[in-house]
Design an enzyme around this catalytic site. Structure first.
Site, PDB file in Angstrom:
ATOM      1  N   ARG A  50      -3.854  34.734  -2.923  1.00 51.15           N
ATOM      2  CA  ARG A  50      -4.867  34.006  -2.169  1.00 51.15           C
ATOM      3  C   ARG A  50      -5.004  34.703  -0.821  1.00 51.15           C
ATOM      4  O   ARG A  50      -4.004  34.979  -0.158  1.00 51.15           O
ATOM      5  CB  ARG A  50      -4.392  32.556  -1.953  1.00 51.15           C
ATOM      6  CG  ARG A  50      -5.353  31.617  -1.254  1.00 51.15           C
ATOM      7  CD  ARG A  50      -5.456  31.662   0.278  1.00 51.15           C
ATOM      8  NE  ARG A  50      -4.291  31.841   1.093  1.00 51.15           N
ATOM      9  CZ  ARG A  50      -3.706  30.879   1.810  1.00 51.15           C
ATOM     10  NH1 ARG A  50      -4.142  29.652   1.752  1.00 51.15           N
ATOM     11  NH2 ARG A  50      -2.657  31.167   2.589  1.00 51.15           N
ATOM     12  N   HIS A  89     -10.654 -13.281   5.280  1.00 52.52           N
ATOM     13  CA  HIS A  89     -10.164 -12.227   4.394  1.00 52.52           C
ATOM     14  C   HIS A  89      -9.276 -12.847   3.314  1.00 52.52           C
ATOM     15  O   HIS A  89      -9.427 -12.554   2.127  1.00 52.52           O
ATOM     16  CB  HIS A  89      -9.350 -11.193   5.173  1.00 52.52           C
ATOM     17  CG  HIS A  89     -10.185 -10.253   5.975  1.00 52.52           C
ATOM     18  ND1 HIS A  89      -9.926  -8.913   6.066  1.00 52.52           N
ATOM     19  CD2 HIS A  89     -11.291 -10.460   6.716  1.00 52.52           C
ATOM     20  CE1 HIS A  89     -10.828  -8.332   6.845  1.00 52.52           C
ATOM     21  NE2 HIS A  89     -11.659  -9.253   7.257  1.00 52.52           N
TER      22      HIS A  89
END
Lengths: 475, 475
Positions: free
Chosen positions: B171, B338
């Protein structure tokens, strides 16, 4: 244990003299000015005393709330958002007390889109405005409040008109905006805009949004609302709120500003429901890269660490090791090639200048990843001068010993001092005390391998194109 | 102290039965399939044993390295990246040992773009490939290695050809890509692509990049490289590495994948130079929202917490309170509205399903932000049944007491039990023991105010459009 930390316990305290002011112009990828972006003129709606109160560990008594509000005001936030007075009687009393402090920041409270709550909030003397919110996603309409979009629109219009009639600012926000139907969203924003809402808000309540979704939604919204007529098009007030469940809350805030949002909700250390929201410090880190002059002129960045410590102590948490800016290693450089470049010019491996935040950088040299530039710098700090060849030999010794066991700063300084004594005064002291027999054997083996490698290399490659001693990684 | 945590010390353990598989399709903002995006087929290059070794606190002995490598392999990462064997002799020996483990993951080492380092790495039996890197920004060219672009190109070609001749993957990456000259970058990528590099890499070495810059650069790169000819265009291997100095490392990784990147560098808990890089857990959180089936099929998500604990212990840090997925409050819900919705259907306030990670959610009810749905749920867990009116009255008592002082789980359970006893058995026991005289006085005042408000409301508003008791915030 190697305990490099912000107090310099284990690092070379590097120069802070980097000409950081030059950095943005040196960056070919600096944010391009465009008519949409508010990166250079955003405002903060600080919600530690609202969203932050929803953090699992939060219990703010009145005195703590006042301290936090004063610290945020001093820091320079534009708005301070408080828990709804309808949440509890003490919440209501605390709203009154904070409004009476006479802060520069405007005080908001965050209420459901409901006339009862709006009336209770509007009765608080000194309050600047209300942040009104209602769930618009099918999830919330079905499982939370059970109302349809028509009902939401009618209620929103009633509440907004009422708040405006009381002479207060009003923000209307959808909840869970990124899972709401786009037509529903645009329809209701268009409607509340027509009746003169001061800001519209979008909220990623569950933390699902990705940066490019945020950019697209905020940009789309521009075509629909024109609140605060008279301001330039890109300054239409749009307040954004991002939860951090998938680690994008800071990036999303930045992309929202790029798309023309104007106000970002933050909390100190990001505390809030679940994993919280865009952290104040994280936003500062991101925005100072975008527009250093604006951020430095508007916010007292050197107070950030104190505010974070105040809140961390109030909610009984530790500041995360990797907290933006104030994490203990945020400005610690370790790999040899990083250290070398940092010692030459800090901007090579730093996009943030620690001195902007009243902090220092440290070059970590007590590890096997160290390089001879870091060791040379430490030798000079200790007043021990040698030739470059000798610095490199000394570095090889540090690396060999760091392979055998974890080195502390004191260990490493001792190695350096003893090496210097041996080299300059012809002494023959051991570099480090207290090695076990096993460690001594490992060290001998390692040095033998190094000698062999050095001889082999000298044969293979008479032209030294670099120094293997400095081959630590780093990207 | 309220100590809600993942062990259920202070919360209602909610249902995990949410039909999470349905969530992506319910989301109108789900990632749109497009030919560029690799969101549903990304690979991980796990760099805890390379980048993570550059974290200030890291000293991994051989045994710890092996444990971490095995855990990562078991988790399912595609590649494991190791510190350069040129960093120190022990680093070289550890490379050899890890390559000899016979892991499924390919083993890479990360080296400078230098023939000495490449030769040393290629000599390691069992290594799959080399990640080669060189600084291309003017900052690094001037202050780090001092080489010009011509030299960089020549060296890169020499090293890449050598590594390929040894039969290994290679790479090539620039370092500090986002502050490099774009023409320089594209020129060198085009050149290394021509000679058959396996992957090209871009690295935000200083953490300066923003999500839309990342998207643009990765997309631009597509036009220049065609490595691994024969693969489809959008699968050209492009490896990305993002530092987290400005809090965007996870978001940037996601945007890179959207633009066609294929491989993302991660480390456990994000450890690395300074504040580190894209964390493995954060990437999992982000990607499971993007493509749940792919992520669940490829990675053993239920092992994440153990791997994080292993690494946290090795480097002597605490897992941050707000760590993605595994932070102690990541699935804790507190505000009344919630809690109500979560109890109905968890996907209302959760984009992640804790059970995917072997974790549970908690509904926090011991605070003044609680709502009657959370209290009702707790009562049912305790086997205490009452009417809805009574649950609401009980909730009012909890909120009033939570205003006076911080409540623990035990406090709250005691209030609930005593309230139930008073209501159902006609008892008259105090709701909570040990209140001081001052606390009792405050409670009486608070209850008087609540009674007054309830009477006033009843007069003003005979049609109850909602329950003020449930008016806690939440966006």
């Amino acid at each position: 244990m190697v305990t490099t930390n912000g107090n310099g316990a284990n690092g070379v305290n590097g120069t802070n003299g980097a000409s950081a002011a030059e950095r943005p112009s040196q960056n070919p990828y600096a944010t391009v000015d465009n008519f949409l972006s508010n990166v250079g003129r955003f405002k903060i709606i600080e919600s530690t005393l609202r969203e932050g109160e929803q953090f699992a560990n939060s219990f703010f008594d009145t005195e703590t709330k006042i301290k936090i509000a004063q610290a945020l005001d001093d820091f320079g936030v534009d708005y301070i958002e408080l828990t709804s007075p309808a949440a509890s009687e003490q919440s209501r009393l605390d709203c009154e007390k904070i409004c009476a402090l006479g802060l520069k920041a405007k005080i908001l409270t965050h209420v459901r889109c409901h006339m009862d709550d709006a009336r209770m909030a509007c009765a608080i003397p000194g309050l600047s405005g209300l942040d009104i919110v209602i769930g618009t996603s099918s999830h919330l309409r079905e499982h939370s409040h059970g109302k349809d979009m028509d009902h939401i629109r009618r209620t929103a219009v009633e509440v907004i008109n009422y708040v405006k009639s009381q002479g207060l600012e009003v923000r209307f926000s959808s909840e869970d905006s990124f899972r709401s139907n786009l037509v529903d969203l645009l329809t209701i924003y268009h409607e509340v805009d027509k009746i003169g809402v001061n800001r519209v808000g979008i909220a990623d309540t569950v933390g699902c949004a990705s940066p490019r979704q945020v950019y697209d939604l905020v940009r789309t919204l521009r075509g629909v609302v024109s609140c605060d007529i008279g301001k330039t098009y890109s300054l239409q007030p749009k307040q954004c709120h991002f939860h951090d469940d998938t680690g994008c809350a800071t990036a999303n805030a930045f992309c929202a500003l790029e798309a023309g949002a104007t106000h970002i909700d933050t909390s100190v250390l990001g505390i809030g429901e679940r994993n919280g929201i865009t952290p104040l410090g994280g936003l500062m880190a991101r925005m100072i890269v975008g527009d250093r002059d604006y951020v430095k002129s508007k916010y007292k960045l050197e107070k950030l660490k104190d505010i974070e410590n105040l809140v961390a102590s109030a909610v009984e948490i530790n500041v995360p090791f990797n907290n933006p800016i104030t994490g203990f290693c945020a400005f610690t450089h370790k790999a040899g090639i990083h250290a070398k470049a940092i010692l030459n010019n800090p901007s090579t491996y730093e996009i943030l200048n620690p001195s902007d935040f009243g902090l220092s950088r440290y070059v970590h040299f007590a590890s096997r990843l160290t390089g001879w530039n870091a060791i040379k710098s430490r030798c000079e700090q200790l007043g021990l001068h040698m030739s470059d060849i000798e610095y490199k030999q000394c570095t090889a010794k540090v690396k060999a010993l760091a392979d055998i066991r974890k080195l502390t700063l004191d260990d490493t300084d001792a190695i350096i001092r003893n090496f210097h004594k041996n080299v300059t005064a012809g002494a023959d002291v051991p570099l480090v005390e207290g090695l076990t027999q096993g460690e001594k054997r490992l060290l001998e083996e390692e040095e033998a391998v190094l000698d062999q490698a050095a001889n082999k290399k000298a044969k293979l490659d008479s032209v030294a194109a670099g120094l293997p001693i400095d081959a630590a990684n780093g990207v």
